[in-house]
Design an enzyme around this catalytic site. Structure first.
Site, PDB file in Angstrom:
ATOM      1  N   GLU A  24      78.472  10.578  68.547  1.00 15.55           N
ATOM      2  CA  GLU A  24      77.277  10.870  67.758  1.00 15.55           C
ATOM      3  C   GLU A  24      77.293  12.231  67.067  1.00 15.55           C
ATOM      4  O   GLU A  24      76.680  12.408  66.022  1.00 15.55           O
ATOM      5  CB  GLU A  24      76.036  10.732  68.664  1.00 15.55           C
ATOM      6  CG  GLU A  24      75.905   9.291  69.125  1.00 15.55           C
ATOM      7  CD  GLU A  24      74.803   9.044  70.137  1.00 15.55           C
ATOM      8  OE1 GLU A  24      73.679   8.786  69.720  1.00 15.55           O
ATOM      9  OE2 GLU A  24      75.094   9.087  71.354  1.00 15.55           O
TER      10      GLU A  24
ATOM     11  N   THR B 112      84.657   1.716  69.148  1.00 20.71           N
ATOM     12  CA  THR B 112      84.993   3.132  69.294  1.00 20.71           C
ATOM     13  C   THR B 112      86.429   3.359  69.734  1.00 20.71           C
ATOM     14  O   THR B 112      86.963   4.447  69.572  1.00 20.71           O
ATOM     15  CB  THR B 112      84.098   3.754  70.371  1.00 20.71           C
ATOM     16  OG1 THR B 112      84.269   2.982  71.571  1.00 20.71           O
ATOM     17  CG2 THR B 112      82.631   3.725  69.967  1.00 20.71           C
TER      18      THR B 112
HETATM   19 MO1  MOS Z   1      73.568   5.627  70.801  1.00 28.42          MO
HETATM   20  S1  MOS Z   1      72.073   5.811  69.402  1.00 28.42           S
HETATM   21  O1  MOS Z   1      72.792   6.144  72.228  1.00 28.42           O
HETATM   22  O2  MOS Z   1      74.066   4.028  70.819  1.00 28.42           O
END
Ligand code: MOS
Length: 723
Positions: A670, A473
């Protein structure tokens, strides 16, 4: 001793400026080592043997022949493996999935269940021996048939209530001017990070050391300590670089099997999953069957909202894909019902997968909203703006910021939505029918207790230690910027070290809570360190270290609905003669707090939106009813969006500054996938006039729906028509 200069530059502003990844060069040159690449003296290799039946018990296993093969050191199975306990509640507040407690009994609950681990000197020897191990089963009939109509679907209360009910849905539907009542389905989907799961375990001077690829070293260390009944201090888990996680990299069979073998053999043992094994052992997203009923006044105001979802789980662990949870945040109505039910089947346990519940739930709810907009003759954006709730529809709590309206305003402007002709099926570009669609997005923005340590060194530099995870990330880089600002120095003066459970407990890289939780702990430690240094104290050679723990601060937070929000827009082109759907462009505008690193943040949001394309058009895990096992369990058989499927995608954000928020940072990992598939499905309707309520929108479904429309039949693709 060196005197610390208090003449630090005025507050620098690293947060909010684009920085390339700190470890980027190491990654592209191969210098960065992943879990299966770290060398060890005397390393041995374990290879998992998976069951070939979906239900039954192991009746016999011919281990003698395998033990005689070259290089083979041991075969672990339910008869000789160390005992573990699953009778505990772990760091994430959950009991462990007994699926990770391998080799404890002779039962087989699904196809692809680990029945043995063969350990050998080399990986090739282990594989050869594992593949020649003959296992006999007493097979029993299995049941993998998932449908939304199963009478054995039941409710399970976990973190959130399974059912919420307010008002009388039937009564409100009866007096509604416009009603939508539709079933939506989403298939099982797999995460499959680029780097497969891998762990190396060894005992070193009485301590268990595990080099692993996971989303939280403190979490996995805690789970292993619990499973093996070890003193938590005697377990160390490290995870320096992680090639993707998405929810599937927690405690799983590979770490447990490696620890068992290392314990028996007194040598380091590495267990890596193959791509194919991941389809049975890494977890996945449950399929869902969702029914949404909406009723509204002629002006679009919702009177009734019912969202019911059925998902599946294994027979050994209750995991709920809580798709109906979306409605608890997004829209209110006089009558408001939500319910999540599950069916227990002879399949592997599903798990968290990027935007659990929210990804499939937003598809159903946001597609239903689009259908309601059509029925009300309202613009879909306008319908959503008219239904912005004042408070949490179920919780009744105020929103700590709700930037959805601002996201839509910005998105409408940037996407060129204002002059959209709402009529479906009328725009052509050669053989293509064109359409645009929109959907709303939200994702929780919580924080979890974390600890961090900040050290001032005599040379004026700083080290920050936190057991955070960078699963690709850019978290390491983001935290460096956060730490630099908190310490009021340039980022080059700060080294952030992560991925080591010895740094103390901290939130995992999950639930989009990592960066928010870690930033809080780092800011607290850095602030206290600056105060200590402001006293003009000299810095000894070992430096000055200050530790923080955010438990109390998080406890003291006032209750509110904390979320990120977003507005998704998509333009598609559909060829109804071939069934091909192309996404031409997407725009996502998000309200996600302070953006720490615009470069990696945009990448996260776009990555989520690409998942939306993949979910809308490509991904569908299929299970064979006869064997009970996965079909096409590899990246050739499992279709997903590739480069050629991904058009120009813009992700941007609005100013979402909340002066009262103690951190300012929210999660962005997400929300990009939330609503994205609905925006695409809604665009396909706008292009063709056919509603696609079943994902993925495969060419055969587009063809079937196209034919139905031209024949004057129901212009809706049916899930079973083409299978
Ligand atoms: Mo996320 S699905 O909480 O890694």
């Amino acid at each position: 001793m060196t005197a610390f200069t208090t003449e630090t530059p005025a507050r620098t502003t690293s947060v909010g400026t684009a920085h390339t990844r700190i470890e980027g060069r190491d990654k592209v040159t191969g210098a960065a080592r992943y879990a299966a690449e770290v060398p060890f003296t005397g390393l041995t290799h374990g290879w998992l043997v998976l069951s070939t039946v979906a239900r039954g018990r192991i009746s016999a296993m011919d281990t003698q022949a395998v033990l005689a093969l070259p290089g083979v050191l041991a075969v672990l199975d339910h008869r000789n493996a160390p005992r573990v306990t699953t009778d505990y509640t772990g760091m994430m507040g959950m009991r462990p999935d007994p699926t990770c407690a391998v080799f404890q009994h002779d039962r087989v609950p699904h196809l692809g269940w680990p029945v043995a681990l063969v350990v050998a000197e080399t990986s090739e020897q282990a594989r050869e021996a594992a593949e020649s191990l003959v296992v006999h089963y007493e097979q029993e009939p299995h049941d993998i048939g998932f449908t939304g109509e199963r009478p054995d679907a039941c409710t399970l209360d976990g973190h959130a209530p399974a059912v919420t009910e307010k008002g009388d849905v039937a009564a409100q539907l009866a007096v509604s001017a416009a009603v939508v009542d539709a079933e939506y389905t989403t298939p099982a989907e797999h995460h499959n990070p680029l780097e497969p799961h891998a762990a190396t375990a060894r005992w070193d001077a009485g301590r268990l050391e595990v080099i692993d690829s996971n989303q939280g070293v403190a979490w996995v260390a805690g789970e292993l300590a619990n499973l093996f009944s070890l003193d938590p201090c005697s377990v160390r888990v490290r995870s320096e670089h992680v090639g993707g996680g998405f929810g599937c990299k927690g405690v799983r069979v590979h770490q447990v099997a490696a620890v068992m073998a290392a314990t028996l053999l007194h040598r380091p043992v590495r267990v890596a999953l193959t791509r194919r094994q991941m389809f049975s052992l890494a977890g996945y997203r449950s399929p869902t069957s969702q029914r949404v009923r909406l009723g509204a006044d002629a002006d679009g105001r919702l009177r009734a909202l019912e969202h019911r979802s059925v998902s599946l789980t294994s027979t050994v662990y209750d995991f709920v894909e809580a798709s109906a949870g979306v409605a608890r945040v997004m829209y209110d109505a006089d009558a408001h019902h939500t319910a999540n039910r599950v069916v227990r089947l002879d399949v592997p346990t599903p798990t968290w997968m990027r935007a659990p519940g929210k990804a499939p739930g937003s598809f159903a709810l946001e597609a239903a909203l689009d259908e309601l907009a059509e029925k009300c003759g309202l613009d879909p954006v306008e319908l959503r703006l008219r239904n912005e709730p004042e408070r949490g529809p179920v919780s009744g709590l105020p929103f700590a910021g709700r930037g959805l309206t601002a996201c839509f305003r910005e998105g409408v402007h940037r996407f060129g939505w204002a002059d959209r002709d709402p009529r479906p099926g009328i725009r052509r570009d050669g053989r293509w029918l064109l359409g645009t669609g929109t959907a709303a997005a939200s994702f929780g923005a919580g924080a979890a207790p974390s600890t961090a340590a900040a050290t001032a060194h005599a040379d004026g530099t700083f080290t920050v230690r936190i057991s955070a995870a960078d699963i690709g990330t850019g978290a390491r880089t983001a935290l460096t910027l956060v730490a630099a600002d908190a310490l009021r120095v340039p980022p080059e003066h700060v080294q952030v070290r992560i991925g080591d459970s010895d740094f103390g407990p901290a939130m995992i890289a999950g639930r989009s809570m990592g960066t928010r939780s870690w930033a809080w702990a780092i800011t607290a430690a850095a602030g206290e360190l600056r105060e200590r240094l402001a006293g003009g104290t000299g810095i000894p050679d070992e430096g000055i270290t200050v530790r923080s723990d955010t438990s109390a601060a998080i406890e003291a937070l006032t209750s509110a609905e904390r979320h990120s929000f977003g507005a998704q827009f998509a333009e598609v082109a559909v060829d109804v003669a071939t069934g091909e759907v192309r996404v031409r462009r997407m725009l996502g505008i998000f309200a996600a707090g302070r953006i720490v690193n615009p470069l990696t943040a945009r990448n996260q949001l776009r990555g989520g939106m690409i998942w939306g394309i993949s979910m809308a058009l490509h991904e569908e895990a299929v299970r064979d009813r006869a064997s009970g096992g996965p079909v096409g369990a590899d990246l050739a058989g499992y279709h997903m969006a590739t480069h050629a499927d991904v058009p120009h995608i813009e992700a941007d954000w609005i100013d979402d500054h909340n002066a009262e928020d103690p951190v300012g940072v929210k999660g962005i990992g997400e929300i990009g996938v939330v609503g994205a598939a609905a925006a695409i499905a809604n665009a396909v309707w706008h292009a063709t006039g056919a509603r696609h309520r079943h994902l993925p929108i495969r060419p055969d479904r587009v063809l079937t729906a196209g034919r139905a429309a031209t024949l004057g039949g129901q212009s809706t693709a049916h899930p079973h028509m083409s299978r």
